[in-house]
Design a protein around this motif. Structure first.
Motif, PDB file in Angstrom:
ATOM      1  N   ALA A   9     -23.151  26.058-117.507  1.00  0.00           N
ATOM      2  CA  ALA A   9     -22.315  25.814-116.127  1.00  0.00           C
ATOM      3  C   ALA A   9     -20.737  25.952-116.339  1.00  0.00           C
ATOM      4  CB  ALA A   9     -22.506  24.233-116.123  1.00  0.00           C
ATOM      5  N   TYR A  10     -20.145  26.032-114.833  1.00  0.00           N
ATOM      6  CA  TYR A  10     -18.740  25.920-115.362  1.00  0.00           C
ATOM      7  C   TYR A  10     -17.922  25.255-113.655  1.00  0.00           C
ATOM      8  CZ  TYR A  10     -13.887  27.146-115.234  1.00  0.00           C
ATOM      9  OH  TYR A  10     -12.372  27.401-114.726  1.00  0.00           O
ATOM     10  N   ASN A  11     -17.531  24.094-113.214  1.00  0.00           N
ATOM     11  CA  ASN A  11     -17.562  23.725-112.109  1.00  0.00           C
ATOM     12  C   ASN A  11     -18.997  23.746-111.212  1.00  0.00           C
ATOM     13  OD1 ASN A  11     -14.732  23.505-112.995  1.00  0.00           O
ATOM     14  ND2 ASN A  11     -13.570  25.358-111.596  1.00  0.00           N
ATOM     15  N   SER A  12     -19.930  22.960-111.659  1.00  0.00           N
ATOM     16  CA  SER A  12     -20.988  23.346-110.877  1.00  0.00           C
ATOM     17  C   SER A  12     -21.475  21.310-110.554  1.00  0.00           C
ATOM     18  CB  SER A  12     -22.040  23.901-112.187  1.00  0.00           C
ATOM     19  OG  SER A  12     -21.918  24.836-112.369  1.00  0.00           O
ATOM     20  N   ALA A  13     -20.386  21.470-110.393  1.00  0.00           N
ATOM     21  CA  ALA A  13     -20.748  19.593-110.227  1.00  0.00           C
ATOM     22  C   ALA A  13     -21.223  19.356-108.393  1.00  0.00           C
ATOM     23  CB  ALA A  13     -18.822  18.622-109.648  1.00  0.00           C
ATOM     24  N   SER A  14     -21.726  20.706-108.334  1.00  0.00           N
ATOM     25  CA  SER A  14     -22.007  20.656-106.028  1.00  0.00           C
ATOM     26  C   SER A  14     -23.474  21.068-107.254  1.00  0.00           C
ATOM     27  CB  SER A  14     -21.227  21.185-105.633  1.00  0.00           C
ATOM     28  OG  SER A  14     -21.329  22.606-106.033  1.00  0.00           O
ATOM     29  N   THR A  15     -24.052  21.088-107.419  1.00  0.00           N
ATOM     30  CA  THR A  15     -25.536  21.290-107.831  1.00  0.00           C
ATOM     31  C   THR A  15     -25.960  20.924-109.201  1.00  0.00           C
ATOM     32  OG1 THR A  15     -24.924  23.812-108.574  1.00  0.00           O
ATOM     33  CG2 THR A  15     -24.926  23.539-106.391  1.00  0.00           C
ATOM     34  N   ILE A  16     -25.047  21.096-110.667  1.00  0.00           N
ATOM     35  CA  ILE A  16     -26.132  20.644-111.543  1.00  0.00           C
ATOM     36  C   ILE A  16     -26.741  19.420-111.727  1.00  0.00           C
ATOM     37  CG2 ILE A  16     -24.090  19.579-112.441  1.00  0.00           C
ATOM     38  CD1 ILE A  16     -25.114  21.530-114.533  1.00  0.00           C
ATOM     39  N   GLU A  17     -26.449  18.410-110.358  1.00  0.00           N
ATOM     40  CA  GLU A  17     -27.490  17.227-110.407  1.00  0.00           C
ATOM     41  C   GLU A  17     -28.767  17.522-110.459  1.00  0.00           C
ATOM     42  OE1 GLU A  17     -27.132  12.622-109.133  1.00  0.00           O
ATOM     43  OE2 GLU A  17     -25.248  13.953-108.598  1.00  0.00           O
ATOM     44  N   GLU A  18     -28.869  18.644-109.145  1.00  0.00           N
ATOM     45  CA  GLU A  18     -30.550  18.688-108.329  1.00  0.00           C
ATOM     46  C   GLU A  18     -30.891  19.495-109.869  1.00  0.00           C
ATOM     47  OE1 GLU A  18     -30.400  20.165-104.963  1.00  0.00           O
ATOM     48  OE2 GLU A  18     -28.535  19.796-104.031  1.00  0.00           O
ATOM     49  N   GLN A  49     -22.265  13.680-118.608  1.00  0.00           N
ATOM     50  CA  GLN A  49     -22.002  12.842-119.479  1.00  0.00           C
ATOM     51  C   GLN A  49     -23.536  11.615-118.759  1.00  0.00           C
ATOM     52  OE1 GLN A  49     -18.032  12.414-119.413  1.00  0.00           O
ATOM     53  NE2 GLN A  49     -17.969  13.155-121.716  1.00  0.00           N
ATOM     54  N   HIS A  50     -23.705  11.479-117.744  1.00  0.00           N
ATOM     55  CA  HIS A  50     -24.203  10.753-117.224  1.00  0.00           C
ATOM     56  C   HIS A  50     -25.448  10.914-116.776  1.00  0.00           C
ATOM     57  CE1 HIS A  50     -26.088   8.159-114.112  1.00  0.00           C
ATOM     58  NE2 HIS A  50     -26.775   8.950-113.426  1.00  0.00           N
ATOM     59  N   TYR A  51     -26.438  12.164-117.023  1.00  0.00           N
ATOM     60  CA  TYR A  51     -27.252  12.565-116.762  1.00  0.00           C
ATOM     61  C   TYR A  51     -28.340  12.424-118.910  1.00  0.00           C
ATOM     62  CZ  TYR A  51     -28.597  13.188-112.539  1.00  0.00           C
ATOM     63  OH  TYR A  51     -28.680  12.942-111.422  1.00  0.00           O
ATOM     64  N   GLU A  52     -27.749  12.908-119.675  1.00  0.00           N
ATOM     65  CA  GLU A  52     -27.657  13.026-121.173  1.00  0.00           C
ATOM     66  C   GLU A  52     -28.852  12.131-121.462  1.00  0.00           C
ATOM     67  OE1 GLU A  52     -26.022  13.436-125.731  1.00  0.00           O
ATOM     68  OE2 GLU A  52     -24.397  12.144-124.150  1.00  0.00           O
ATOM     69  N   PRO A  53     -28.197  10.279-121.453  1.00  0.00           N
ATOM     70  CA  PRO A  53     -29.411   9.772-121.727  1.00  0.00           C
ATOM     71  C   PRO A  53     -31.278   9.319-121.078  1.00  0.00           C
ATOM     72  CG  PRO A  53     -27.563   8.144-120.497  1.00  0.00           C
ATOM     73  CD  PRO A  53     -27.206   9.391-120.871  1.00  0.00           C
ATOM     74  N   LEU A  54     -30.731  10.020-120.630  1.00  0.00           N
ATOM     75  CA  LEU A  54     -32.248  10.081-119.127  1.00  0.00           C
ATOM     76  C   LEU A  54     -32.846  11.119-120.375  1.00  0.00           C
ATOM     77  CD1 LEU A  54     -30.644   9.926-115.700  1.00  0.00           C
ATOM     78  CD2 LEU A  54     -30.817   8.609-116.870  1.00  0.00           C
ATOM     79  N   PHE A  55     -32.572  11.587-120.536  1.00  0.00           N
ATOM     80  CA  PHE A  55     -33.699  12.829-121.473  1.00  0.00           C
ATOM     81  C   PHE A  55     -33.391  12.886-122.191  1.00  0.00           C
ATOM     82  CE2 PHE A  55     -31.202  15.847-118.129  1.00  0.00           C
ATOM     83  CZ  PHE A  55     -32.395  16.611-118.418  1.00  0.00           C
ATOM     84  N   GLY A  57     -33.012  11.640-126.235  1.00  0.00           N
ATOM     85  CA  GLY A  57     -32.435  13.080-126.627  1.00  0.00           C
ATOM     86  C   GLY A  57     -32.915  13.798-126.995  1.00  0.00           C
ATOM     87  N   ARG A  58     -33.596  14.405-125.833  1.00  0.00           N
ATOM     88  CA  ARG A  58     -33.818  16.169-126.045  1.00  0.00           C
ATOM     89  C   ARG A  58     -32.401  17.075-124.598  1.00  0.00           C
ATOM     90  NH1 ARG A  58     -38.724  13.255-123.723  1.00  0.00           N
ATOM     91  NH2 ARG A  58     -37.589  13.719-121.656  1.00  0.00           N
ATOM     92  N   MET A  59     -31.764  16.646-124.093  1.00  0.00           N
ATOM     93  CA  MET A  59     -30.787  17.269-124.177  1.00  0.00           C
ATOM     94  C   MET A  59     -29.300  17.218-125.328  1.00  0.00           C
ATOM     95  SD  MET A  59     -27.611  16.458-121.317  1.00  0.00           S
ATOM     96  CE  MET A  59     -28.568  17.054-119.784  1.00  0.00           C
ATOM     97  N   ARG A  60     -28.671  18.281-126.004  1.00  0.00           N
ATOM     98  CA  ARG A  60     -27.731  18.989-126.079  1.00  0.00           C
ATOM     99  C   ARG A  60     -26.698  19.429-125.380  1.00  0.00           C
ATOM    100  NH1 ARG A  60     -28.872  21.013-131.764  1.00  0.00           N
ATOM    101  NH2 ARG A  60     -30.487  22.692-130.446  1.00  0.00           N
ATOM    102  N   TRP A  61     -25.216  18.843-125.384  1.00  0.00           N
ATOM    103  CA  TRP A  61     -24.274  19.720-124.618  1.00  0.00           C
ATOM    104  C   TRP A  61     -23.421  19.864-125.390  1.00  0.00           C
ATOM    105  CZ3 TRP A  61     -19.773  17.438-123.622  1.00  0.00           C
ATOM    106  CH2 TRP A  61     -19.828  16.172-123.616  1.00  0.00           C
ATOM    107  N   HIS A  62     -22.708  20.905-124.832  1.00  0.00           N
ATOM    108  CA  HIS A  62     -21.304  21.056-125.645  1.00  0.00           C
ATOM    109  C   HIS A  62     -20.290  21.873-123.939  1.00  0.00           C
ATOM    110  CE1 HIS A  62     -18.355  23.080-128.687  1.00  0.00           C
ATOM    111  NE2 HIS A  62     -18.169  24.434-127.148  1.00  0.00           N
ATOM    112  N   SER A  63     -18.983  21.925-124.605  1.00  0.00           N
ATOM    113  CA  SER A  63     -18.037  21.773-123.637  1.00  0.00           C
ATOM    114  C   SER A  63     -16.882  22.611-124.170  1.00  0.00           C
ATOM    115  CB  SER A  63     -17.664  20.777-122.608  1.00  0.00           C
ATOM    116  OG  SER A  63     -16.719  21.182-121.914  1.00  0.00           O
ATOM    117  N   ASP A  64     -16.251  23.486-124.018  1.00  0.00           N
ATOM    118  CA  ASP A  64     -15.142  24.525-124.489  1.00  0.00           C
ATOM    119  C   ASP A  64     -14.868  25.599-123.758  1.00  0.00           C
ATOM    120  OD1 ASP A  64     -13.294  24.948-126.033  1.00  0.00           O
ATOM    121  OD2 ASP A  64     -14.520  25.643-127.809  1.00  0.00           O
ATOM    122  N   LYS A  65     -14.161  26.200-123.725  1.00  0.00           N
ATOM    123  CA  LYS A  65     -13.442  27.435-122.738  1.00  0.00           C
ATOM    124  C   LYS A  65     -14.470  28.468-123.649  1.00  0.00           C
ATOM    125  CE  LYS A  65     -10.206  26.473-120.605  1.00  0.00           C
ATOM    126  NZ  LYS A  65     -10.077  26.796-119.126  1.00  0.00           N
TER     127      LYS A  65
END
Length: 261
Positions: A9-18, A49-55, A57-65
């Motif tokens: 994802a990159y600047n995907s706030a309008s779609t990534i929730e779905e 960050q909001h959705y992570e606990p809903l998974f 423990g199945r979600m892992r994420w990383h944010s960086d350039k």
């Protein structure tokens, strides 16, 4: 059988929730979900960050350039521990809750390395289907014309990526074509087509965003074929646009005349 499903994802706030809701919807739960964010400047990270606990423990994420979508995909592949790898883009959703279950059923056959199916494009605003992308007629020779199975429906065993390599991130929009060309045409992995519609893909992504993307795609498809020693030419590659016109005509009939989902 454990899945690794990857979303970049990159600047995907309008779609990534779905996309996240679609992933949570799946009835198959033996998966890890890897989300790679390219240091978004909108609310994407907050949604992750909001959705992570809903998974649970199945979600892992990383944010960086990063250097782009394929660099992000390679980061995710290096983190993957699942037996089977699939990609769900940050503007894509599954069409049913049993997609992973269906993939797992077909990959119980150990002679099959990868499966793929159909998808459809939807208008990003109205969510109305505008084009049906069928992989039914795909054959390895079709790669010479720039045609591949819909990448968001392509589920492949991780050992195949480990053996034959990941994405070449020097491509802007055609590294998925280059990767599938290598896997299917060069290394001749064993694949199976499933006659089913698995993914809704919002029109307007990197590979469908206008004339410049089509021009870049043409140049990069030709480069990938040449670098992999597969004969083609620009005339052969241009023929796939006639195929796309036929898809659009079929989609008009399917969604406007017959009004099928």
């Amino acid at each position: 059988m454990k899945f690794t499903v990857i979303t970049v994802a990159y600047n995907s706030a309008s779609t990534i929730e779905e996309t996240f809701q679609s992933m949570l919807w799946q009835d198959y739960k033996d998966y890890e979900y890897i989300v790679i964010d390219g240091a978004s400047e909108d609310d994407t990270l907050a949604i992750i960050q909001h959705y992570e606990p809903l998974f649970e423990g199945r979600m892992r994420w990383h944010s960086d350039k990063d250097k782009g979508i394929y660099d992000a995909m390679n980061k995710a592949l290096s983190m993957a521990t699942g037996d089977v790898i699939g990609f769900l883009n940050s503007d894509d959703t599954y069409n049913r809750q049993d997609i992973l279950t269906t993939v797992a059923k077909h990959l119980e056959d150990q002679s099959i390395d990868a499966v793929y199916a159909d998808l459809h494009y939807v208008d990003p605003h109205t969510k109305v289907p505008v084009r049906y992308y069928s992989s039914r007629w795909f054959r390895p020779w079709a790669l010479r014309f720039g045609l591949i199975p819909g990448h968001p429906t392509f589920y492949c065993r991780r050992k195949v990526y480990d053996q034959y390599g990941h994405f070449n991130d020097s491509y802007a929009i055609a590294a998925d074509f280059d990767c599938i060309l290598r896997l299917i045409h060069i290394h001749k992995i064993r694949t199976k087509y499933i006659a089913d519609n698995w993914v809704s893909m919002k029109k307007g992504g990197a590979s469908t965003s206008g004339f410049n993307s089509y021009r870049t795609g043409m140049l990069e498809h030709r480069r990938a074929l040449k670098e992999n020693g597969v004969y083609s030419n620009y005339f052969m590659l241009s023929l796939r646009y006639f195929y796309k016109v036929a898809e659009l005509a079929y989609s008009f009939w399917r969604y406007r005349v017959r009004k099928r989902p």
